[in-house]
Scaffold this active site. Sequence first.
Site, mmCIF file in Angstrom:
data_model
loop_
_atom_site.group_PDB
_atom_site.id
_atom_site.type_symbol
_atom_site.label_atom_id
_atom_site.label_comp_id
_atom_site.label_asym_id
_atom_site.label_seq_id
_atom_site.Cartn_x
_atom_site.Cartn_y
_atom_site.Cartn_z
ATOM 1 N N GLY A 180 0.838 -0.824 -0.140
ATOM 2 C CA GLY A 180 -0.290 0.177 0.177
ATOM 3 C C GLY A 180 0.122 1.430 -0.002
ATOM 4 N N ARG A 220 4.635 -15.752 -5.285
ATOM 5 C CA ARG A 220 4.537 -16.856 -3.800
ATOM 6 C C ARG A 220 3.803 -17.374 -2.797
ATOM 7 N NH1 ARG A 220 2.679 -13.124 -0.630
ATOM 8 N NH2 ARG A 220 2.331 -10.990 -0.866
#
Length: 446
Positions: free
Chosen positions: A165, A291
């Site tokens: 963010g 991932r």
Amino acid sequence: MFEKILIANRGEIALRIQRACKELGIKTVAVHSTADEDAMHVRLADESVCIGPAPAAQSYLDIPSLVAACEITGAEAVHPGYGFLSENARFADILDEHKVAFIGPTAEHIRLMGDKIAAKETAQRLGIPVVPGSDGAVGSNEEAAEVAEKIGFPLLVKASSGGGGRGMKLAETAEDLPTALSTARSEAKSAFGDDAVYLEKYLKKPRHIEVQVLGDGLGHAVHLGERDCSLQRRHQKVFEEAPSPALNSEERARIGAIVAKAVADLKYRGVGTVEFLYENGEFYFIEMNTRLQVEHPVTEMITGLDLVIEQIRTASGAPLALSQDDIQFSGHAIECRINAENPKTFTPSPGTISYFHTPGGLGVRVDSGVYQGYTIPPYYDSLIGKLIVHGKNRNECLMRLRRALSEFVIDGIETTIPLFSELISEPDIVNGIYDIHWLEKYLKRP
Ligand code: ADP
């Protein structure tokens, strides 16, 4: 197949990876900082190596120490978990130079998806729908203003290297744009050493829906359905569920097929998550994570697949043993992230756990690295465990979750358990009607 794997992580995810290794008969090496000598991931591993002092930059993020730990122990592969070095292409390259396998995609794919502009261009080329926005990075403020007029306001200024963010600013109107550009640029420069930013249409009430994929790097890939991660605080996920209450099976199959084909065309290896915002029946790509995700267990609960085992298999070069028809979705799963934080102010609450009792019973899973008497060190992320519940349908899942939360006892520190107990009685949550702003609004109520 590998005989020994080093796990370059800590906490619940290090234990989660050890479990998969044990089932495959693979020896495990734990690494730890001096602050984690008593941690469960160290106690349960076959071998352990202290790689440095408490600050992560000098231990869990220290590449030379990790490479040395591989050499000392003879580990043939490294599983990075999530966070830390899991999306660090340089780490994957260095391991390769030392003939140690990285359990994840190629360094090239990590690099490609780590650059948000390149990722968005790639997604678009592969037929994935994206959020309308600038073509790549914007240059001067004047150029940005011109492009912004075409996109329309409100819009987001986003950092190409962004994550967590950071480097993301909202411009409600043209007047806000210069400030949004300069704050996003300086935040991105200091956090990521790269001030490239781009513009994106701001979606007002989207849901965050992400598609889990698995590829073998040889041109085969499947999708494992979606997760709805719309309950967020400060762009961080708090509660996740699968399947999304907002999608029907036709929409699920359509977006899943688009994503699986794209990932197969990319010759992507291992697990990955393609994240979308979803609004008015449309999907908009925002990024791909290369991932394992924190919330992967909800997918495991509804597919019966062990994603870490699949990661290890594909990293060892095995072709995918599954076709899309082999993937069956069963029931509903929800995950609550249990953080050592005050449930109202979210200030971290490290300290000693004086009493610890986990819920059990049918359809209840607790992934955690803590125990009674354990002292949570103040240096790392505040996630101390995850409660994952599975039911035949969403209603049964919620009933079970309510019961499991009431059984969970963690004394001595504050946790986010009381917040979840409240949330699952809220009508919007019960009915599955919430967007990415729902939780922030709920937390601000008087
Ligand atoms: P980061 O990598 O920094 O986490 P993302 O691109 O994944 O950034 O976005 C994080 C969150 O920010 C999303 O889950 C969503 O809540 C919000 N967001 C991102 N892009 C948009 C957009 N175009 N419109 C509205 N909200 C957005």
